[in-house]
Structure formats: C-alpha cells, structure tokens
Design an enzyme around this catalytic site. Structure first.
Site, PDB file in Angstrom:
ATOM      1  N   VAL A  86       0.846  -1.199   0.000  1.00 19.59           N
ATOM      2  CA  VAL A  86       0.000   0.000   0.000  1.00 19.59           C
ATOM      3  C   VAL A  86       0.879   1.246   0.000  1.00 19.59           C
ATOM      4  CG1 VAL A  86      -1.825   1.256   1.186  1.00 19.59           C
ATOM      5  CG2 VAL A  86      -1.787  -1.254   1.257  1.00 19.59           C
ATOM      6  N   LYS A  87       0.725   2.055  -1.037  1.00 17.49           N
ATOM      7  CA  LYS A  87       1.520   3.275  -1.163  1.00 17.49           C
ATOM      8  C   LYS A  87       0.730   4.455  -0.603  1.00 17.49           C
ATOM      9  CE  LYS A  87       3.771   4.172  -5.090  1.00 17.49           C
ATOM     10  NZ  LYS A  87       4.058   4.738  -6.444  1.00 17.49           N
TER      11      LYS A  87
END
Length: 220
Positions: A86-87
């Site tokens: 997850v960025k």
C-alpha cells in the site's frame, strides 16, 4: 539491489519480466490514467493483472487524502492480493495511516519523500519502503543522490529492531542514477523500462557484436 519497474503498462511489465531481472512494480493513479485506466473497478482489476505477471511487490497507491479514507483503501488493497504494497503519501494523515496499517501487519510504501526528516518519520511509523524522489530533486537544483546517501547513513545508525525500512529510490531518470544508487546501497530502485534497458547497452559492446557477426559470416 532490487529492480522495480515504474509503469502501469502491462506490455512494458511483461518485457521487463522477460529479461529475468524484475523484482517488482510501482505504479500510481497518474500512470494508470496515461494508459486509459480510470475508476476504482478498472484500477483494482489492473492491479490484479499486474500481480498475475510479477510475483513480487506491487505498490498500489491510495486515492484518498484523509486518514480514514487511506486506512479503508489500504485494507481493501491489501486484501486484493498478497503482493500488494500500500503506497501512501508523506503527509500527517499518511504517516498515521502507515502506523495503523503497519500495526495490522500490512506492508506500506511511503511516497513523495524529499528530506531525511521525512524518511526518518516514515521509518518510525513502520513503513516497509520509503521512496525518495531523486529526479524531482535534481529538477529543482537539489541533489537527489545526496538524499539517498544521507537516508542510508541515518538508517545504518540503528539495527533492524529500531528501523527496518527499505530505501526505494524513485524518480530515476537515467542509468547513472541507478549505478550511483547501487554504490550508495539503496535497497531498491524503480525506473521506467527504457532506463532499465539502458543498463545493458554500451557502444563498445555494439562494436564488438558487429565485428563478431561479420567474422562469423566468413565461416558460413
């Protein structure tokens, strides 16, 4: 050093993967948009398509800018596929979301990092990766490679029980960026396909191959 490709283009990902050197993928909504992928449903399917090509980390960026939205999206992205990272952005809400997701065992990539202080905060929050933007710093007459070196120096001051964040050098514009990041000891670089391919090329190799081809014709 791990090599990631920075794109949403499936054909480019396939080419990089076929080279046998690809470890992962980074992408974002802007890259998705350039190839006509829009809307949550299409984006989520595209992430699955990427994960079907590369068995490695795939950074998927949240669209929300508030804490609750980022956490909700982060959990949904994490459930999508085991390779998803997850960025999240280097903002106050982004850091809070990184800590929350990290506490849940969800891997994260803190993006838009431009200072050692930001990299330190991301690591303290539990980010799996921190993404300093080398090329964008160069664009404003700063030294992106110096930032990579300084972050590396700070992280090396502590054992992995205190700071266990990988440096993912982003905004890579040319092969010298990659080579210098390797000299410094960045854990990962992410670059467009043409920059990854440029590592293979050298004029003397071309001259040598052309001579070899000409010489082999004498024996045919």
């Amino acid at each position: 050093m791990e090599f990631f490709i920075d794109t949403a283009d499936l054909e480019q990902i396939k080419i990089a993967h076929s080279m046998g050197i690809l470890d992962g993928v980074t992408t974002n909504p802007s890259l998705m948009s350039t190839i006509g992928i829009k809307g949550k449903k299409q984006i989520m399917k595209h992430y699955l398509d990427i994960c079907s090509i590369v068995d490695g980390p795939v950074s998927a960026e949240v669209l929300s800018t508030d804490y609750k939205g980022m956490v909700s999206e982060g959990e949904e992205l994490n459930d999508l596929h085991r390779n998803i990272i997850v960025k999240l952005p280097m903002t106050q809400d982004g850091v809070k979301a990184i800590r929350h997701l990290s506490n849940m065992g969800i891997r994260t990539n803190c993006t838009l990092v431009f200072s050692v202080g930001q990299a330190l905060v991301a690591a303290k929050a539990g980010a799996t990766y921190v993404s300093p933007f080398v090329g964008r710093l160069d664009d404003v007459s700063s030294d992106g490679l110096s930032l990579i070196k300084e972050i590396k120096q700070v992280y090396l001051n502590y054992d992995k029980c205190q700071l266990d964040t990988k440096i993912l050098a982003a905004s890579i514009r040319n092969q010298m960026h990659i080579i210098n990041c390797a000299k410094i000891g960045a854990d990962v670089i992410t670059a467009p396909l043409n920059v990854l391919q440029s590592l293979i090329n050298h004029p003397l190799t071309d001259i040598g191959m052309n001579k070899f081809i000409e010489d082999t014709k004498k024996f045919i």
